[in-house]
Design a protein around this motif. Structure first.
Motif, PDB file in Angstrom:
ATOM      1  N   LEU A  36       0.757  -1.139   0.030  1.00 22.81           N
ATOM      2  CA  LEU A  36       0.090   0.042   0.037  1.00 22.81           C
ATOM      3  C   LEU A  36       0.826   1.173   0.100  1.00 22.81           C
ATOM      4  CD1 LEU A  36      -2.794  -1.109   2.541  1.00 22.81           C
ATOM      5  CD2 LEU A  36      -2.944  -1.162  -0.126  1.00 22.81           C
ATOM      6  N   ASN A  37       2.122   1.200  -0.101  1.00 22.13           N
ATOM      7  CA  ASN A  37       2.922   2.154  -0.289  1.00 22.13           C
ATOM      8  C   ASN A  37       3.878   2.403  -1.388  1.00 22.13           C
ATOM      9  OD1 ASN A  37       2.402   4.175   1.903  1.00 22.13           O
ATOM     10  ND2 ASN A  37       2.853   2.695   3.247  1.00 22.13           N
ATOM     11  N   ASP A  65       2.819  -3.619 -12.020  1.00 21.04           N
ATOM     12  CA  ASP A  65       2.812  -5.153 -11.936  1.00 21.04           C
ATOM     13  C   ASP A  65       2.904  -5.625 -10.191  1.00 21.04           C
ATOM     14  OD1 ASP A  65       4.296  -7.686 -12.021  1.00 21.04           O
ATOM     15  OD2 ASP A  65       5.831  -6.907 -12.915  1.00 21.04           O
ATOM     16  N   ALA A  66       2.281  -6.389 -10.119  1.00 20.21           N
ATOM     17  CA  ALA A  66       2.040  -6.898  -8.559  1.00 20.21           C
ATOM     18  C   ALA A  66       2.633  -8.520  -8.562  1.00 20.21           C
ATOM     19  CB  ALA A  66       0.947  -6.533  -8.044  1.00 20.21           C
ATOM     20  N   ALA A 143      -5.373  -4.478  -4.868  1.00 17.30           N
ATOM     21  CA  ALA A 143      -5.671  -4.314  -6.061  1.00 17.30           C
ATOM     22  C   ALA A 143      -6.802  -3.143  -6.320  1.00 17.30           C
ATOM     23  CB  ALA A 143      -6.388  -5.643  -6.465  1.00 17.30           C
ATOM     24  N   THR A 144      -7.722  -3.069  -5.514  1.00 16.54           N
ATOM     25  CA  THR A 144      -8.640  -2.154  -5.564  1.00 16.54           C
ATOM     26  C   THR A 144      -8.275  -0.655  -4.975  1.00 16.54           C
ATOM     27  OG1 THR A 144     -10.032  -2.619  -3.516  1.00 16.54           O
ATOM     28  CG2 THR A 144     -10.975  -3.608  -5.424  1.00 16.54           C
ATOM     29  N   TYR A 145      -7.359  -0.726  -4.088  1.00 13.74           N
ATOM     30  CA  TYR A 145      -6.771   0.563  -3.426  1.00 13.74           C
ATOM     31  C   TYR A 145      -5.971   1.458  -4.745  1.00 13.74           C
ATOM     32  CZ  TYR A 145      -3.486   3.529  -1.057  1.00 13.74           C
ATOM     33  OH  TYR A 145      -2.717   4.757  -0.567  1.00 13.74           O
ATOM     34  N   TRP A 146      -5.397   0.728  -5.498  1.00 14.91           N
ATOM     35  CA  TRP A 146      -4.445   1.412  -6.338  1.00 14.91           C
ATOM     36  C   TRP A 146      -5.620   1.777  -7.540  1.00 14.91           C
ATOM     37  CZ3 TRP A 146      -0.038   3.291  -5.450  1.00 14.91           C
ATOM     38  CH2 TRP A 146       0.719   2.600  -4.244  1.00 14.91           C
ATOM     39  N   ILE A 147      -6.533   1.238  -7.783  1.00 19.23           N
ATOM     40  CA  ILE A 147      -7.581   1.467  -8.881  1.00 19.23           C
ATOM     41  C   ILE A 147      -8.256   2.754  -8.414  1.00 19.23           C
ATOM     42  CG2 ILE A 147      -9.550   0.828 -10.049  1.00 19.23           C
ATOM     43  CD1 ILE A 147      -8.377  -1.990 -10.099  1.00 19.23           C
ATOM     44  N   PHE A 171     -10.726 -12.014  -8.144  1.00 19.63           N
ATOM     45  CA  PHE A 171      -9.870 -10.593  -8.552  1.00 19.63           C
ATOM     46  C   PHE A 171     -10.656 -10.253  -9.826  1.00 19.63           C
ATOM     47  CE2 PHE A 171      -6.547  -8.600 -11.304  1.00 19.63           C
ATOM     48  CZ  PHE A 171      -5.953  -7.778 -10.118  1.00 19.63           C
ATOM     49  N   TYR A 172     -10.740 -10.858 -10.682  1.00 20.97           N
ATOM     50  CA  TYR A 172     -11.448 -10.300 -11.948  1.00 20.97           C
ATOM     51  C   TYR A 172     -12.858  -9.729 -11.857  1.00 20.97           C
ATOM     52  CZ  TYR A 172     -13.504 -10.153 -16.507  1.00 20.97           C
ATOM     53  OH  TYR A 172     -14.026  -9.683 -17.842  1.00 20.97           O
ATOM     54  N   ALA A 173     -13.492 -10.364 -11.116  1.00 17.14           N
ATOM     55  CA  ALA A 173     -14.966  -9.564 -10.742  1.00 17.14           C
ATOM     56  C   ALA A 173     -14.752  -8.350  -9.896  1.00 17.14           C
ATOM     57  CB  ALA A 173     -15.694 -10.897  -9.954  1.00 17.14           C
ATOM     58  N   THR A 174     -13.614  -8.432  -9.015  1.00 17.18           N
ATOM     59  CA  THR A 174     -13.645  -7.208  -8.306  1.00 17.18           C
ATOM     60  C   THR A 174     -12.950  -6.208  -8.998  1.00 17.18           C
ATOM     61  OG1 THR A 174     -13.107  -8.218  -6.312  1.00 17.18           O
ATOM     62  CG2 THR A 174     -12.312  -6.351  -6.224  1.00 17.18           C
ATOM     63  N   VAL A 175     -12.107  -6.332  -9.933  1.00 15.69           N
ATOM     64  CA  VAL A 175     -11.379  -4.874 -10.645  1.00 15.69           C
ATOM     65  C   VAL A 175     -12.154  -4.592 -11.857  1.00 15.69           C
ATOM     66  CG1 VAL A 175      -9.354  -5.358  -9.311  1.00 15.69           C
ATOM     67  CG2 VAL A 175      -9.612  -6.348 -11.825  1.00 15.69           C
ATOM     68  N   THR A 176     -13.252  -5.340 -12.286  1.00 16.65           N
ATOM     69  CA  THR A 176     -13.642  -5.078 -13.473  1.00 16.65           C
ATOM     70  C   THR A 176     -15.017  -4.373 -13.650  1.00 16.65           C
ATOM     71  OG1 THR A 176     -14.874  -7.200 -13.894  1.00 16.65           O
ATOM     72  CG2 THR A 176     -12.755  -6.810 -14.935  1.00 16.65           C
TER      73      THR A 176
END
Length: 176
Positions: A36-37, A65-66, A143-147, A171-176
């Protein structure tokens, strides 16, 4: 990069891909300590925000990249496991075979093997148990924090073949 966006745009570049930018101990940054940083070697969140905004103004997309397969030895979660062993609230976040976990394996005691799964036999990168719902929630938060916070456009996910398949569906369901 920020200082050269005009040059990149003149070359026809419309996307920027950054290897891990998160706090890590190594130069390669695939041993994440804090997802987160921004690692101080790259600047800070204020500078990253400026970069994203300037890239978007030029029609450029930004991909981070993660690695969600393992964490760095210095991560708060792994350090808690080293201090508290089985009593650590993060013990189930990793694939641990024997406790107490010693910081670096003793070849005489452990027959040359660490007491936990690692990435590529690298003891400083303990492998995450990505089937664990708590690990999944944490990584989805990352993932959602950076988006949401920085408006990144995409993720590149390292060692994806070694991560729980169910997690990738989430992940896919969360970020799309």
């Amino acid at each position: 990069v920020l200082d050269h966006l005009d040059d990149l745009q003149a070359l026809g570049i419309n996307g920027l891909y950054f290897c891990p930018i998160f706090t890590a101990a190594s130069n390669h940054k695939y041993d994440t300590i804090d997802y987160l940083n921004v690692d101080p070697a790259f600047g800070d969140k204020v500078l990253f925000t400026k970069l994203i905004q300037a890239a978007h103004q030029r029609g450029m997309r930004v991909m981070l990249d993660a690695v969600f397969n393992h964490m760095g030895f210095g991560s708060m979660q792994w350090q808690d496991v080293l201090r508290n062993g089985e009593a650590s609230r993060f013990a189930s976040w990793f694939h641990i075979y024997q406790t107490p976990v010693t910081p670096f394996h003793n070849p005489l005691k452990n027959a040359g093997q660490p007491q936990y799964d690692t990435f590529a036999f690298e003891e400083k990168m303990p492998k995450l148990n990505t089937a664990n719902p708590d690990v999944q929630e944490y990584l989805l938060t990352v993932a959602t924090y950076w988006i949401k916070t920085f408006d990144i456009d995409a993720w590149r996910l390292d060692v994806a073949n070694e991560v729980d398949h169910h997690f990738w569906k989430r992940f896919y369901a969360t970020v799309t």
